[in-house]
Design a protein around this motif. Structure first.
Motif, PDB file in Angstrom:
ATOM      1  N   UNK A   1       8.913 -23.833   1.098  1.00 55.77           N
ATOM      2  CA  UNK A   1       7.970 -23.710   2.221  1.00 55.77           C
ATOM      3  C   UNK A   1       7.926 -24.969   3.077  1.00 55.77           C
ATOM      4  N   UNK A   2       9.093 -25.572   3.311  1.00 56.57           N
ATOM      5  CA  UNK A   2       9.080 -26.816   4.069  1.00 56.57           C
ATOM      6  C   UNK A   2       8.753 -26.584   5.544  1.00 56.57           C
ATOM      7  N   UNK A   3       9.127 -25.425   6.096  1.00 56.16           N
ATOM      8  CA  UNK A   3       8.827 -25.159   7.508  1.00 56.16           C
ATOM      9  C   UNK A   3       7.333 -24.945   7.754  1.00 56.16           C
ATOM     10  N   UNK A   4       6.630 -24.104   6.971  1.00 53.64           N
ATOM     11  CA  UNK A   4       5.178 -23.993   7.189  1.00 53.64           C
ATOM     12  C   UNK A   4       4.440 -25.308   6.971  1.00 53.64           C
ATOM     13  N   UNK A   5       4.850 -26.055   5.964  1.00 53.16           N
ATOM     14  CA  UNK A   5       4.184 -27.347   5.718  1.00 53.16           C
ATOM     15  C   UNK A   5       4.453 -28.318   6.865  1.00 53.16           C
ATOM     16  N   UNK A   6       5.672 -28.308   7.382  1.00 52.37           N
ATOM     17  CA  UNK A   6       5.991 -29.160   8.529  1.00 52.37           C
ATOM     18  C   UNK A   6       5.154 -28.776   9.743  1.00 52.37           C
ATOM     19  N   UNK A   7       4.927 -27.485   9.930  1.00 52.24           N
ATOM     20  CA  UNK A   7       4.091 -27.040  11.042  1.00 52.24           C
ATOM     21  C   UNK A   7       2.649 -27.526  10.879  1.00 52.24           C
ATOM     22  N   UNK A   8       2.156 -27.519   9.656  1.00 55.20           N
ATOM     23  CA  UNK A   8       0.800 -28.023   9.412  1.00 55.20           C
ATOM     24  C   UNK A   8       0.733 -29.518   9.717  1.00 55.20           C
TER      25      UNK A   8
ATOM     26  N   UNK B   1       6.536 -36.980   0.583  1.00 54.86           N
ATOM     27  CA  UNK B   1       6.365 -35.806   1.433  1.00 54.86           C
ATOM     28  C   UNK B   1       7.478 -35.708   2.470  1.00 54.86           C
ATOM     29  N   UNK B   2       7.863 -36.849   3.054  1.00 54.42           N
ATOM     30  CA  UNK B   2       8.940 -36.836   4.044  1.00 54.42           C
ATOM     31  C   UNK B   2      10.263 -36.411   3.422  1.00 54.42           C
ATOM     32  N   UNK B   3      10.536 -36.857   2.194  1.00 54.04           N
ATOM     33  CA  UNK B   3      11.783 -36.470   1.541  1.00 54.04           C
ATOM     34  C   UNK B   3      11.815 -34.971   1.250  1.00 54.04           C
ATOM     35  N   UNK B   4      10.698 -34.440   0.786  1.00 53.97           N
ATOM     36  CA  UNK B   4      10.666 -33.001   0.504  1.00 53.97           C
ATOM     37  C   UNK B   4      10.827 -32.180   1.781  1.00 53.97           C
ATOM     38  N   UNK B   5      10.251 -32.640   2.891  1.00 50.49           N
ATOM     39  CA  UNK B   5      10.375 -31.901   4.145  1.00 50.49           C
ATOM     40  C   UNK B   5      11.745 -32.084   4.788  1.00 50.49           C
ATOM     41  N   UNK B   6      12.479 -33.114   4.403  1.00 52.02           N
ATOM     42  CA  UNK B   6      13.813 -33.327   4.961  1.00 52.02           C
ATOM     43  C   UNK B   6      14.877 -32.498   4.273  1.00 52.02           C
ATOM     44  N   UNK B   7      14.541 -31.886   3.132  1.00 51.58           N
ATOM     45  CA  UNK B   7      15.506 -31.062   2.408  1.00 51.58           C
ATOM     46  C   UNK B   7      15.328 -29.604   2.824  1.00 51.58           C
ATOM     47  N   UNK B   8      16.348 -28.969   3.402  1.00 52.07           N
ATOM     48  CA  UNK B   8      16.219 -27.580   3.852  1.00 52.07           C
ATOM     49  C   UNK B   8      15.949 -26.598   2.724  1.00 52.07           C
ATOM     50  N   UNK B   9      16.294 -26.969   1.499  1.00 53.23           N
ATOM     51  CA  UNK B   9      16.113 -26.054   0.364  1.00 53.23           C
ATOM     52  C   UNK B   9      14.756 -26.199  -0.310  1.00 53.23           C
ATOM     53  N   UNK B  10      13.912 -27.129   0.162  1.00 50.88           N
ATOM     54  CA  UNK B  10      12.604 -27.302  -0.461  1.00 50.88           C
ATOM     55  C   UNK B  10      11.696 -26.125  -0.163  1.00 50.88           C
TER      56      UNK B  10
END
Length: 304
Positions: free
Chosen positions: A119-126, A108-117
């Motif tokens: 919906x990474x911003x909404x998931x990071x907010x959750x 999960x951390x790797x997917x959120x660290x990639x800007x091109x993943x």
């Protein structure tokens, strides 16, 4: 500045005077006193677990150095079955929970660290919101009940398998890795899974060691979830057994122990022996992760 003067000032900030001999002695004394205050309770607990009833009575409850040390309390507890079974349960929960937690959290951390993943911003907010708001005991219990996990060891693992703190720490570490390495791997034809397994995980050993230690200690010390979700005595982990017989001062019966010729060790020795047994696994694991701890725990603290 000559060589001698340069040697004297090496390792000292400019403008600071060297500490005098009395100051050094005072610091050493304070450090020894602090170490003694920290070590003394552990020595007392271990010594009490090795003492007999007469020594415990003479010492007023806690023995500092036993005259006739005996391991009868440990042999009685481990041969009785209750503590030994709880120890195996706790080890299994800690190992399985830590491994699964590291796998899910790192992915999960790797997917959120990639800007091109996606919906990474909404998931990071959750993920960040989970650090601010907690659902509470009753909603958690109802959820575990609806999932059919009551009286199951999975009820002690799944609710805390992913934490917002762990995801944020690993994400910060992975974002600090050199992007050129990832681009070179993509040019060589590596996909995201290959990059994650062969590049990201080996480079993240320090952070993974710290997060793994946090997971292991959390699973090992977890007793409240077991108190809520586990009803079968044979499935109780060691922290709940420790709470029952040490904090609640419940007595271990003859059917839960194994004594020589029907003679059971003192209750105080049994309680301290359970406490020592609960400390040993984490004390054995920590030295292997200590060299990664300082580096990993400061992830994201320094920029530039």
């Amino acid at each position: 500045m000559n060589t001698t003067a340069r040697t004297r000032t090496r390792g000292r900030s400019p403008g600071t005077a060297p500490a005098s001999l009395p100051i050094k002695i005072l610091r050493a004394i304070v450090l020894l006193i602090a170490c003694g205050l920290v070590v003394m309770p552990f020595v007392s607990v271990i010594s009490t677990s090795l003492a007999d009833q007469q020594q415990i009575t003479d010492a007023g409850g806690y023995v500092l150095l036993p005259d006739r040390p005996s391991f009868s309390a440990y042999s009685s507890i481990l041969a009785g079955g209750v503590v030994a079974r709880a120890l195996l349960v706790s080890v299994g929960i800690a190992v399985v929970g830590t491994v699964l937690g590291l796998i899910v959290t790192s992915a999960m951390a790797y997917s959120l660290s990639r800007p091109t993943s996606f919906a990474h911003k909404p998931i990071l907010m959750v993920v960040l919101l989970t650090m601010l708001f907690s659902p509470g005991i009753i909603p958690n219990y109802l959820l575990i009940k609806q999932l059919g996990l009551l009286n199951s060891w999975w009820s002690l693992i799944l609710p805390v398998l992913v934490t917002g703190f762990s995801v944020i720490v690993l994400r910060s570490f992975m974002m600090g890795l050199p992007p050129d390495i990832l681009e070179s791997a993509r040019i060589d034809g590596a996909n995201d899974l290959q990059i994650f397994v062969r590049i990201i995980l080996p480079l993240s050993k320090a952070a993974l060691a710290v997060i793994g230690l946090f997971f292991a200690v959390g699973f090992w010390n977890s007793w409240f979830n077991a108190l809520l979700y586990i009803n079968d005595p044979s499935k109780l982990p060691l922290p709940l057994v420790l709470r029952t017989y040490v904090v609640d001062n419940a007595r271990l019966g003859a059917e839960q122990l194994s004594g020589e010729a029907g003679v059971l060790p003192p209750t105080q020795s049994l309680q301290m022996a359970i406490l020592v047994i609960s400390l040993i696994p984490i004390l054995l694991v920590y030295p292997f992760l200590q060299r990664h701890f300082t580096k990993g725990v400061l992830v994201g603290a320094v920029k530039g």
